[in-house]
Scaffold this motif. Structure first.
Motif, PDB file in Angstrom:
ATOM      1  N   SER A   2       0.813  -1.206   0.000  1.00 52.50           N
ATOM      2  CA  SER A   2       0.000   0.000   0.000  1.00 52.50           C
ATOM      3  C   SER A   2       0.849   1.260   0.000  1.00 52.50           C
ATOM      4  CB  SER A   2      -0.932  -0.001   1.216  1.00 52.50           C
ATOM      5  OG  SER A   2      -0.194  -0.060   2.428  1.00 52.50           O
ATOM      6  N   TYR A   3       2.003   1.246   0.664  1.00 53.27           N
ATOM      7  CA  TYR A   3       2.840   2.441   0.718  1.00 53.27           C
ATOM      8  C   TYR A   3       3.270   2.852  -0.688  1.00 53.27           C
ATOM      9  CZ  TYR A   3       6.636   5.614   2.100  1.00 53.27           C
ATOM     10  OH  TYR A   3       7.444   6.712   2.261  1.00 53.27           O
ATOM     11  N   LEU A   4       3.765   1.894  -1.467  1.00 50.41           N
ATOM     12  CA  LEU A   4       4.214   2.211  -2.816  1.00 50.41           C
ATOM     13  C   LEU A   4       3.048   2.585  -3.722  1.00 50.41           C
ATOM     14  CD1 LEU A   4       7.014  -0.470  -3.398  1.00 50.41           C
ATOM     15  CD2 LEU A   4       7.253   1.927  -2.716  1.00 50.41           C
ATOM     16  N   ALA A   5       1.890   1.950  -3.508  1.00 56.81           N
ATOM     17  CA  ALA A   5       0.705   2.300  -4.298  1.00 56.81           C
ATOM     18  C   ALA A   5       0.272   3.731  -3.995  1.00 56.81           C
ATOM     19  CB  ALA A   5      -0.425   1.322  -4.008  1.00 56.81           C
ATOM     20  N   ASP A   6       0.275   4.077  -2.708  1.00 57.92           N
ATOM     21  CA  ASP A   6      -0.074   5.449  -2.321  1.00 57.92           C
ATOM     22  C   ASP A   6       0.948   6.441  -2.878  1.00 57.92           C
ATOM     23  OD1 ASP A   6      -2.202   4.413  -0.953  1.00 57.92           O
ATOM     24  OD2 ASP A   6      -1.251   4.528   1.026  1.00 57.92           O
ATOM     25  N   LEU A   7       2.222   6.058  -2.838  1.00 55.78           N
ATOM     26  CA  LEU A   7       3.266   6.931  -3.352  1.00 55.78           C
ATOM     27  C   LEU A   7       3.071   7.178  -4.844  1.00 55.78           C
ATOM     28  CD1 LEU A   7       5.941   8.456  -2.908  1.00 55.78           C
ATOM     29  CD2 LEU A   7       7.135   6.305  -3.417  1.00 55.78           C
ATOM     30  N   ALA A   8       2.772   6.117  -5.582  1.00 51.93           N
ATOM     31  CA  ALA A   8       2.561   6.260  -7.025  1.00 51.93           C
ATOM     32  C   ALA A   8       1.405   7.213  -7.316  1.00 51.93           C
ATOM     33  CB  ALA A   8       2.287   4.887  -7.641  1.00 51.93           C
ATOM     34  N   GLU A   9       0.323   7.083  -6.562  1.00 49.91           N
ATOM     35  CA  GLU A   9      -0.833   7.951  -6.764  1.00 49.91           C
ATOM     36  C   GLU A   9      -0.487   9.409  -6.472  1.00 49.91           C
ATOM     37  OE1 GLU A   9      -4.500   9.192  -7.846  1.00 49.91           O
ATOM     38  OE2 GLU A   9      -3.650   7.175  -8.076  1.00 49.91           O
ATOM     39  N   VAL A  21       6.902   7.683 -12.840  1.00 51.18           N
ATOM     40  CA  VAL A  21       6.281   7.116 -11.637  1.00 51.18           C
ATOM     41  C   VAL A  21       6.564   5.617 -11.560  1.00 51.18           C
ATOM     42  CG1 VAL A  21       4.102   6.614 -10.484  1.00 51.18           C
ATOM     43  CG2 VAL A  21       4.476   8.863 -11.505  1.00 51.18           C
ATOM     44  N   GLU A  22       6.351   4.927 -12.677  1.00 57.39           N
ATOM     45  CA  GLU A  22       6.567   3.486 -12.713  1.00 57.39           C
ATOM     46  C   GLU A  22       8.017   3.125 -12.408  1.00 57.39           C
ATOM     47  OE1 GLU A  22       6.052  -0.255 -15.866  1.00 57.39           O
ATOM     48  OE2 GLU A  22       5.296   1.741 -16.348  1.00 57.39           O
ATOM     49  N   ALA A  23       8.953   3.858 -13.012  1.00 57.05           N
ATOM     50  CA  ALA A  23      10.373   3.570 -12.798  1.00 57.05           C
ATOM     51  C   ALA A  23      10.782   3.857 -11.358  1.00 57.05           C
ATOM     52  CB  ALA A  23      11.220   4.401 -13.766  1.00 57.05           C
ATOM     53  N   THR A  24      10.260   4.954 -10.792  1.00 56.62           N
ATOM     54  CA  THR A  24      10.602   5.325  -9.423  1.00 56.62           C
ATOM     55  C   THR A  24      10.092   4.294  -8.429  1.00 56.62           C
ATOM     56  OG1 THR A  24      10.578   7.686  -9.968  1.00 56.62           O
ATOM     57  CG2 THR A  24      10.331   7.094  -7.649  1.00 56.62           C
ATOM     58  N   VAL A  25       8.835   3.902  -8.579  1.00 58.91           N
ATOM     59  CA  VAL A  25       8.236   2.924  -7.660  1.00 58.91           C
ATOM     60  C   VAL A  25       8.931   1.569  -7.796  1.00 58.91           C
ATOM     61  CG1 VAL A  25       6.124   1.653  -7.127  1.00 58.91           C
ATOM     62  CG2 VAL A  25       6.021   4.112  -7.549  1.00 58.91           C
ATOM     63  N   ALA A  26       9.274   1.175  -9.015  1.00 57.74           N
ATOM     64  CA  ALA A  26       9.975  -0.100  -9.215  1.00 57.74           C
ATOM     65  C   ALA A  26      11.334  -0.080  -8.541  1.00 57.74           C
ATOM     66  CB  ALA A  26      10.120  -0.380 -10.709  1.00 57.74           C
ATOM     67  N   ASP A  27      12.034   1.043  -8.648  1.00 57.98           N
ATOM     68  CA  ASP A  27      13.351   1.168  -8.030  1.00 57.98           C
ATOM     69  C   ASP A  27      13.253   1.092  -6.509  1.00 57.98           C
ATOM     70  OD1 ASP A  27      16.186   1.705  -8.013  1.00 57.98           O
ATOM     71  OD2 ASP A  27      15.691   3.718  -7.338  1.00 57.98           O
ATOM     72  N   LEU A  28      12.258   1.772  -5.941  1.00 59.33           N
ATOM     73  CA  LEU A  28      12.071   1.747  -4.491  1.00 59.33           C
ATOM     74  C   LEU A  28      11.658   0.356  -4.018  1.00 59.33           C
ATOM     75  CD1 LEU A  28      10.219   5.158  -4.054  1.00 59.33           C
ATOM     76  CD2 LEU A  28      12.597   4.639  -3.494  1.00 59.33           C
ATOM     77  N   GLU A  53       9.059  15.263  -1.841  1.00 65.05           N
ATOM     78  CA  GLU A  53      10.505  15.316  -2.022  1.00 65.05           C
ATOM     79  C   GLU A  53      10.919  14.766  -3.388  1.00 65.05           C
ATOM     80  OE1 GLU A  53      14.493  13.623   0.278  1.00 65.05           O
ATOM     81  OE2 GLU A  53      12.520  13.476   1.218  1.00 65.05           O
ATOM     82  N   LEU A  54      10.209  13.746  -3.854  1.00 64.04           N
ATOM     83  CA  LEU A  54      10.553  13.124  -5.126  1.00 64.04           C
ATOM     84  C   LEU A  54      10.059  13.912  -6.327  1.00 64.04           C
ATOM     85  CD1 LEU A  54       9.842   9.338  -4.407  1.00 64.04           C
ATOM     86  CD2 LEU A  54      12.061  10.440  -4.630  1.00 64.04           C
ATOM     87  N   ALA A  55       8.960  14.625  -6.146  1.00 63.55           N
ATOM     88  CA  ALA A  55       8.386  15.356  -7.271  1.00 63.55           C
ATOM     89  C   ALA A  55       9.247  16.563  -7.603  1.00 63.55           C
ATOM     90  CB  ALA A  55       6.961  15.805  -6.942  1.00 63.55           C
ATOM     91  N   PRO A  56       9.479  16.843  -8.881  1.00 56.26           N
ATOM     92  CA  PRO A  56      10.275  18.006  -9.275  1.00 56.26           C
ATOM     93  C   PRO A  56       9.695  19.296  -8.728  1.00 56.26           C
ATOM     94  CG  PRO A  56       9.930  16.551 -11.136  1.00 56.26           C
ATOM     95  CD  PRO A  56       9.049  16.041 -10.025  1.00 56.26           C
TER      96      PRO A  56
END
Length: 238
Positions: A2-9, A21-28, A53-56
């Motif tokens: 859920s944390y990564l799903a929430d982060l992606a959203e 978004v996909e690349a960032t979540v996959a890396d994390l 923090e991650l968003a430009p």
């Protein structure tokens, strides 16, 4: 998770492109797996703060296409980090800091990208006076990790307007850069550890004692690293 799903959203709401978004979540997600299923909130902090923090800078939602700053986090071993920093600095990437995971947090102004140059200093005995010694030549601290400190300065200080990049290349497609030398060294260390465990097992006539010996060495080696990493995490969240 859920944390990564929430982060992606949240990243999508901040205007980050779907592929980013996909690349960032996959890396994390890969990082969490490599950390033996560490708790993501303990690892990265509250999901809302981490997403911001991650968003430009400047991305606040649907108006994101007008944003002119992009961010990128990446890491490299000490055999190639200085070379890569200068290569990417020549493409307009400015390092803001080194985060708790040892990654270079970088950004680039897409409207007027400028070239940057970098240097690394060993600070095993502290960095008293180091900043002051380098400042007259235009060097500014941009990150610390364990025994290293990195400094940056704009190439414009020497080239003037010629330091501006007219057509910067796209964002690099990787976030990890490990040299062959680093990989070979890591492989040798693992082989030595396994060999030591086998020797103990043969001497004792018990395979379990060999695994225990090897595990003890590994655990002992990780204790100081874990201490330094915890200090970096605490320091980065102050």
């Amino acid at each position: 998770m859920s944390y990564l799903a929430d982060l992606a959203e949240l990243l999508r709401e901040h205007g980050l492109p779907a592929d980013r978004v996909e690349a960032t979540v996959a890396d994390l997600g890969s990082h969490l797996e490599e950390s033996d299923g560490a708790d993501p909130e303990a690892e990265f902090g509250p999901v809302e703060e981490f997403a911001r923090e991650l968003a430009p800078t400047g991305m606040q939602g649907p108006a994101a296409p007008e944003a002119h700053v992009e961010t990128w986090r990446w890491t490299a071993d000490t055999y190639v980090d200085e070379e890569l920093l200068n290569r990417f600095g020549d493409e307009g990437w400015e390092v803001e800091r080194v985060d708790a995971l040892g990654r270079f947090v970088s950004h680039r102004d897409l409207e007027r990208p400028q070239r940057w140059e970098y240097r690394r200093e060993l600070v095993t005995r502290g960095r008293e006076g180091l900043d002051e010694r380098l400042a007259p030549d235009g060097w500014e601290a941009c990150g610390n990790w364990i025994v290293y400190a990195w400094f940056k300065r704009p190439v414009a200080a020497s080239l003037g307007p010629g330091a501006e990049i007219s057509a910067p290349p796209g964002m690099p497609g990787r976030v990890r850069y490990f040299s062959r030398k680093f990989c070979v060294l890591t492989g040798v260390m693992v082989a030595v550890l396994v060999a030591a465990g086998l020797v103990v097992a043969v001497d004792d006539g018990d395979a379990g004692s060999g695994f225990g010996f090897a595990g003890g060495i590994l655990a002992g080696a990780l204790v100081p690293f874990a201490g330094v990493w915890s200090w970096q995490v605490w320091r980065s969240r102050r």
